[in-house]
Design a protein around this motif. Structure first.
Motif, PDB file in Angstrom:
ATOM      1  N   LEU A 117      -5.772  -4.739  -7.621  1.00 38.42           N
ATOM      2  CA  LEU A 117      -6.952  -4.662  -6.759  1.00 38.42           C
ATOM      3  C   LEU A 117      -7.995  -3.707  -7.357  1.00 38.42           C
ATOM      4  CD1 LEU A 117      -6.778  -4.854  -2.964  1.00 38.42           C
ATOM      5  CD2 LEU A 117      -8.567  -3.534  -4.059  1.00 38.42           C
ATOM      6  N   ASN A 118      -9.223  -4.208  -7.498  1.00 41.81           N
ATOM      7  CA  ASN A 118     -10.303  -3.406  -8.078  1.00 41.81           C
ATOM      8  C   ASN A 118     -11.068  -2.713  -6.958  1.00 41.81           C
ATOM      9  OD1 ASN A 118     -12.876  -2.617  -9.032  1.00 41.81           O
ATOM     10  ND2 ASN A 118     -12.633  -3.968 -10.815  1.00 41.81           N
ATOM     11  N   VAL A 119     -10.796  -1.417  -6.779  1.00 39.82           N
ATOM     12  CA  VAL A 119     -11.389  -0.691  -5.651  1.00 39.82           C
ATOM     13  C   VAL A 119     -12.907  -0.512  -5.786  1.00 39.82           C
ATOM     14  CG1 VAL A 119     -11.396   1.490  -4.362  1.00 39.82           C
ATOM     15  CG2 VAL A 119      -9.246   0.362  -4.880  1.00 39.82           C
ATOM     16  N   PRO A 120     -13.449  -0.285  -6.998  1.00 40.46           N
ATOM     17  CA  PRO A 120     -14.923  -0.262  -7.087  1.00 40.46           C
ATOM     18  C   PRO A 120     -15.568  -1.538  -6.536  1.00 40.46           C
ATOM     19  CG  PRO A 120     -13.981   0.677  -9.072  1.00 40.46           C
ATOM     20  CD  PRO A 120     -12.824   0.153  -8.263  1.00 40.46           C
ATOM     21  N   LEU A 121     -14.923  -2.682  -6.732  1.00 47.20           N
ATOM     22  CA  LEU A 121     -15.438  -3.923  -6.132  1.00 47.20           C
ATOM     23  C   LEU A 121     -15.245  -3.909  -4.614  1.00 47.20           C
ATOM     24  CD1 LEU A 121     -14.377  -6.843  -8.537  1.00 47.20           C
ATOM     25  CD2 LEU A 121     -16.623  -5.784  -8.220  1.00 47.20           C
ATOM     26  N   LEU A 131     -11.203   0.717  10.011  1.00 49.92           N
ATOM     27  CA  LEU A 131     -10.035   0.743   9.124  1.00 49.92           C
ATOM     28  C   LEU A 131      -9.398  -0.644   9.047  1.00 49.92           C
ATOM     29  CD1 LEU A 131      -8.347   4.181  10.002  1.00 49.92           C
ATOM     30  CD2 LEU A 131      -9.387   3.519   7.822  1.00 49.92           C
ATOM     31  N   ALA A 132      -9.386  -1.337  10.182  1.00 51.61           N
ATOM     32  CA  ALA A 132      -8.843  -2.701  10.197  1.00 51.61           C
ATOM     33  C   ALA A 132      -9.681  -3.613   9.292  1.00 51.61           C
ATOM     34  CB  ALA A 132      -8.820  -3.239  11.628  1.00 51.61           C
ATOM     35  N   MET A 133     -11.000  -3.460   9.366  1.00 51.10           N
ATOM     36  CA  MET A 133     -11.881  -4.252   8.502  1.00 51.10           C
ATOM     37  C   MET A 133     -11.605  -3.957   7.025  1.00 51.10           C
ATOM     38  SD  MET A 133     -15.418  -3.895  10.592  1.00 51.10           S
ATOM     39  CE  MET A 133     -16.649  -4.804   9.659  1.00 51.10           C
ATOM     40  N   LEU A 134     -11.460  -2.680   6.734  1.00 42.95           N
ATOM     41  CA  LEU A 134     -11.191  -2.254   5.362  1.00 42.95           C
ATOM     42  C   LEU A 134      -9.896  -2.894   4.866  1.00 42.95           C
ATOM     43  CD1 LEU A 134     -12.649  -0.350   3.439  1.00 42.95           C
ATOM     44  CD2 LEU A 134     -11.242   1.531   4.296  1.00 42.95           C
ATOM     45  N   GLY A 135      -8.867  -2.848   5.710  1.00 41.03           N
ATOM     46  CA  GLY A 135      -7.582  -3.449   5.360  1.00 41.03           C
ATOM     47  C   GLY A 135      -7.718  -4.956   5.128  1.00 41.03           C
ATOM     48  N   THR A 155       0.822  -1.210   0.000  1.00 41.08           N
ATOM     49  CA  THR A 155       0.000   0.000   0.000  1.00 41.08           C
ATOM     50  C   THR A 155       0.860   1.265   0.000  1.00 41.08           C
ATOM     51  OG1 THR A 155      -1.685  -1.185   1.244  1.00 41.08           O
ATOM     52  CG2 THR A 155      -1.822   1.225   1.245  1.00 41.08           C
ATOM     53  N   ARG A 156       0.441   2.248  -0.798  1.00 40.98           N
ATOM     54  CA  ARG A 156       1.094   3.560  -0.797  1.00 40.98           C
ATOM     55  C   ARG A 156       0.093   4.590  -0.269  1.00 40.98           C
ATOM     56  NH1 ARG A 156       5.116   4.683  -4.880  1.00 40.98           N
ATOM     57  NH2 ARG A 156       6.153   2.742  -5.487  1.00 40.98           N
ATOM     58  N   ALA A 176      -9.296  -5.685   1.815  1.00 39.53           N
ATOM     59  CA  ALA A 176      -8.308  -5.494   0.736  1.00 39.53           C
ATOM     60  C   ALA A 176      -7.347  -6.673   0.670  1.00 39.53           C
ATOM     61  CB  ALA A 176      -7.550  -4.179   0.961  1.00 39.53           C
ATOM     62  N   LYS A 177      -6.886  -7.124   1.842  1.00 39.54           N
ATOM     63  CA  LYS A 177      -5.936  -8.260   1.859  1.00 39.54           C
ATOM     64  C   LYS A 177      -6.572  -9.510   1.255  1.00 39.54           C
ATOM     65  CE  LYS A 177      -2.879  -7.007   5.698  1.00 39.54           C
ATOM     66  NZ  LYS A 177      -2.733  -7.060   7.171  1.00 39.54           N
ATOM     67  N   LYS A 178      -7.832  -9.763   1.637  1.00 41.69           N
ATOM     68  CA  LYS A 178      -8.528 -10.952   1.107  1.00 41.69           C
ATOM     69  C   LYS A 178      -8.684 -10.867  -0.411  1.00 41.69           C
ATOM     70  CE  LYS A 178     -11.259 -12.167   5.083  1.00 41.69           C
ATOM     71  NZ  LYS A 178     -12.399 -11.494   5.719  1.00 41.69           N
ATOM     72  N   MET A 179      -8.984  -9.649  -0.893  1.00 39.00           N
ATOM     73  CA  MET A 179      -9.201  -9.484  -2.340  1.00 39.00           C
ATOM     74  C   MET A 179      -7.914  -9.741  -3.126  1.00 39.00           C
ATOM     75  SD  MET A 179     -11.867  -6.316  -2.724  1.00 39.00           S
ATOM     76  CE  MET A 179     -11.848  -6.405  -4.527  1.00 39.00           C
ATOM     77  N   ILE A 180      -6.786  -9.421  -2.530  1.00 34.05           N
ATOM     78  CA  ILE A 180      -5.517  -9.637  -3.228  1.00 34.05           C
ATOM     79  C   ILE A 180      -5.173 -11.119  -3.281  1.00 34.05           C
ATOM     80  CG2 ILE A 180      -3.021  -9.259  -3.020  1.00 34.05           C
ATOM     81  CD1 ILE A 180      -3.726  -6.431  -2.008  1.00 34.05           C
ATOM     82  N   ARG A 181      -5.519 -11.814  -2.192  1.00 36.75           N
ATOM     83  CA  ARG A 181      -5.175 -13.257  -2.143  1.00 36.75           C
ATOM     84  C   ARG A 181      -5.922 -14.070  -3.173  1.00 36.75           C
ATOM     85  NH1 ARG A 181      -6.491 -13.958   3.293  1.00 36.75           N
ATOM     86  NH2 ARG A 181      -5.080 -12.566   4.426  1.00 36.75           N
TER      87      ARG A 181
END
Lengths: 472, 472
Positions: free
Chosen positions: B412-416, B460-464, B393-394, B467-472
């Motif tokens: 990572l598709n942020v709209p999704l 924020l932790a949930m959001l993170g 993440t940046r 994102a982590k799950k979506m990348i995996r």
């Protein structure tokens, strides 16, 4: 809307005779007994009709003699002529005049017959302040938070509710709030027309509408307009194929004071519907009627969602609140989007105050009082014009609103009269402001939304004497 | 503007080393004595520099050991990449996203990282209400009367006075008030450009600006923009011949949080002046700086009257008041005219309240507090992102304002991600909203203008973790 009471129908018929000069000032009216017989009504109904005419100062009773057409009946001065705009546009001259007149509007040492809003004395300021205090308690963050883009819900719900006065079936969801009626017109025009499109308007018409249309690059077609019945539909019909949209100030038009009869409104809506032409209806004076009922807007006859009905409280409650609205029919999404893009949302506090004011019946109580005052003012003004202005003066017959349209001797140059009047600290609105054509140079708009006083009478007398001198 | 104190200069130099990763988290800083010697300053100055860095949570002291770069310093996450917009326009996708995000903004059950305004808790609501009560007493007709077209005088005078914070020499007469900053931008764009003209903007840029420009028929040229220093001037220079006007959010740009260095602002103004190209400057975040001084706007370097400086109190005091302004330079008459045509005037009451608030020093006191809170929030957010978001993440480094720009894994598709987060009652602003091109699909804007709490940290932790799950 309820049927008109019989006595009102009779009063109106007699009123029409007075207005058409069938009955002249000083004429004796038929006796109550005659009216009873001719109309086949009860004595009581006939009497009430006369009382109604007396209340409106159209007739006066003389002891042991009967009823006579009063000199307040304004029947002496003929109505101004129906406009006949040419096709040449003389934009610049009007703009200069408008600038000049606007500059005078903040100078309270001037008697501003030129102003288009009611004087402070006519506004329910203390009551509005109460609603304001209430709003800081009710609203999330005391009104610091953004309002819904479509507009404050309480306000929209109450405008919808209020539409019952003209048989409207609006819901809160049909309405979008704006920063006043001009702001509503601006979104409507931007939503419906693009550069080069043609818009048909009344002539004369409020200069803000003309200037806005020009600034958006629209071609403006001024349609001949009758000072009592509004836009001439036959003239409009001829140009229908070339217009993209139409705009009317249907009730108590500014500057004429004209009010389209219901059948004309119906005909206008039908005519435009056939061609799928949208109608922007500026109905900001409709609540200030002098008759028994609120005149219906064209919106009441809109079946296809083609009428964009605009209003505001700038002429009845608080110009400085910037609270207006539009029921944009099938163009709602476009209007909301434009509002979002150009202003995000409307002022939260003032919307809530007006919503509250409508909800608690304070608006209705205020309007009743204001209408009486304005009707009395209109009679004072017409009488004074009759007394002090040159013989050949014509004057409109507003049955609501704030303004009179005065047509003077064709040779009289009103822009010059404006300059002379300003030297006496009197400001008027020259007719030339209300057209893009070279017309109305002998006309002026006078606002009677001012507190009547001997001082005002003197100023009208001065105005009349300036006009008389200029003719000589 | 006063010279920066020496200790600030030193603190900034060290801060830069931390931000550039020359000093990493956990690194020991040189001793105060070393700093004293290297910079040739007094012990007192060196100590104050360290206190300043500690105040900003960039360093922390460890007893008997010295100062260390704190983990709050945010140095781990690299800054997002400079944007590189392509030329293809994908308008529709952005519009759908914007609609979707907007619909969530009134639902208070949602944690709205997507919102661009400060939470109620950060606003001086009780004090504003006091000013409101005062305004109903001071104003003609308690604020029911129309305000001057150009705007409330007290407000204009105090915005002019307040411009001393950035060395501005404005007078009340230079300013025109508007219904918020977007409304100011709207008048500016309408005054300066017509359909088919090209406007250069930052990329990413606040979507309202893009949508407004498109709706006026303008061609939008998105210029590569650095997340710390703003618009890339070399890229702009290349397209100068083809543009009609330029628009920048110079200070703490939304959504990047970038702030153009003073020399870039000067260069931008000079470059545009040479070609007589006007610059619309949206400076609505400038007062919310975390450093010692307010960053100057481009307007400070405007010699030809080509910079139209826009601002508002929507991000600092009261979004719902709809109070904004513009100093339109040599385009003042055009802007006033557009305001007159589209809205007649601004809400009298809320303008007076803000004028009063500025005049009595309440604005300054409020800002001091708000800046501290927001700076602390920004550090909380960056730390939480560091703790919970995926490794690669940046994140941007706003030195003011309300928003962080987060760049995630390119796949990572942020709209999704938006849709998944909404299921957890979390709303973010997907990067795709801030461009008309097909870019920033792996980016999001997070607002830290919310009251910090454990709850927020959890979200924020949930959001993170989403994102982590979506990348995996």
């Amino acid at each position: 809307m309820k049927e008109e009471a019989l006595y009102i129908v009779i009063a109106k018929a007699i009123e029409q005779q007075i207005r058409n000069n069938v009955l002249k000032i000083g004429d004796k009216l038929p006796s109550i007994r005659t009216v009873k017989r001719e109309y086949g009504v009860s004595m009581n109904t006939a009497t009430r009709a006369f009382f109604e005419l007396e209340r409106k100062a159209l007739i006066e009773s003389r002891p042991q003699s009967g009823f006579y057409v009063s000199r307040h009946s304004r029947s002496r001065l003929p109505v101004p002529t129906t406009s006949n705009p040419s096709v040449l546009s003389h934009q610049e001259q009007a703009e200069n005049l408008i600038d000049k007149v606007y500059r005078s509007l903040n100078d309270t040492s001037i008697t501003r017959f030129s102003i288009g809003v009611p004087a402070n004395e006519l506004l329910p300021i203390a009551k509005l302040n109460k609603s304001l205090l209430q709003a800081t308690r009710t609203l999330d963050g005391s009104g610091t938070a953004y309002e819904e883009i479509q507009g404050n819900f309480k306000l929209r719900r109450n405008i919808a509710r209020w539409s019952f006065t003209w048989g409207g079936m609006l819901t809160a969801d049909d309405l979008v709030t704006t920063a006043g009626a001009m702001n509503a017109l601006s979104y409507c025009m931007m939503a419906l027309a693009k550069k080069g499109d043609t818009i048909a308007v009344e002539s004369p018409v409020y200069f803000g509408i003309l200037q806005l249309a020009k600034s958006l690059g629209l071609e403006v077609l001024e349609i001949p307009t009758h000072p009592i019945t509004g836009m001439e539909l036959d003239a409009l019909r001829k140009v229908l194929p070339s217009i993209k949209l139409c705009l009317v100030v249907s009730n108590f038009n500014n500057p004429l004071g004209s009010c389209m009869p219901e059948e004309n409104k119906k005909a206008l809506v039908n005519m435009l519907s056939e061609h799928e032409i949208p109608l922007i209806e500026d109905d900001l004076y409709g609540d200030v009627y002098f008759g028994e009922n609120r005149p219906k807007p064209c919106k009441a006859f809109d079946k296809k969602g083609l009428v964009l009905w605009c209003g505001s409280v700038s002429k009845t409650l608080a110009p400085g609140y910037r609270v207006g609205w539009v029921a944009p029919g099938k163009f709602k999404e476009q209007v909301i989007r434009l509002k979002l893009l150009h202003a995000v949302s409307s002022t939260t506090l003032t919307q809530e105050v007006i919503g509250d004011f409508l909800e608690n019946g304070r608006y209705e109580a205020h309007l009743r009082k204001m209408r009486r005052t304005l009707q009395a003012n209109s009679l004072h003004f017409t009488r004074a014009i009759h007394d002090y202005f040159p013989e050949e003066t014509r004057v409109s017959r507003p049955q609501g609103g704030f303004v009179l349209w005065v047509e003077l001797n064709p040779n009289l140059n009103v822009p010059l009269l404006y300059d002379q009047a300003m030297r006496q600290k009197i400001s008027i609105a020259p007719g030339r402001m209300f057209t893009l054509q070279n017309q109305f140079n002998n006309c002026m708009r006078l606002s009677y939304g001012l507190q009547w006083s001997d001082e005002l009478e003197k100023k009208l007398a001065m105005l009349g004497s300036i006009a008389k001198k200029m003719i000589r």
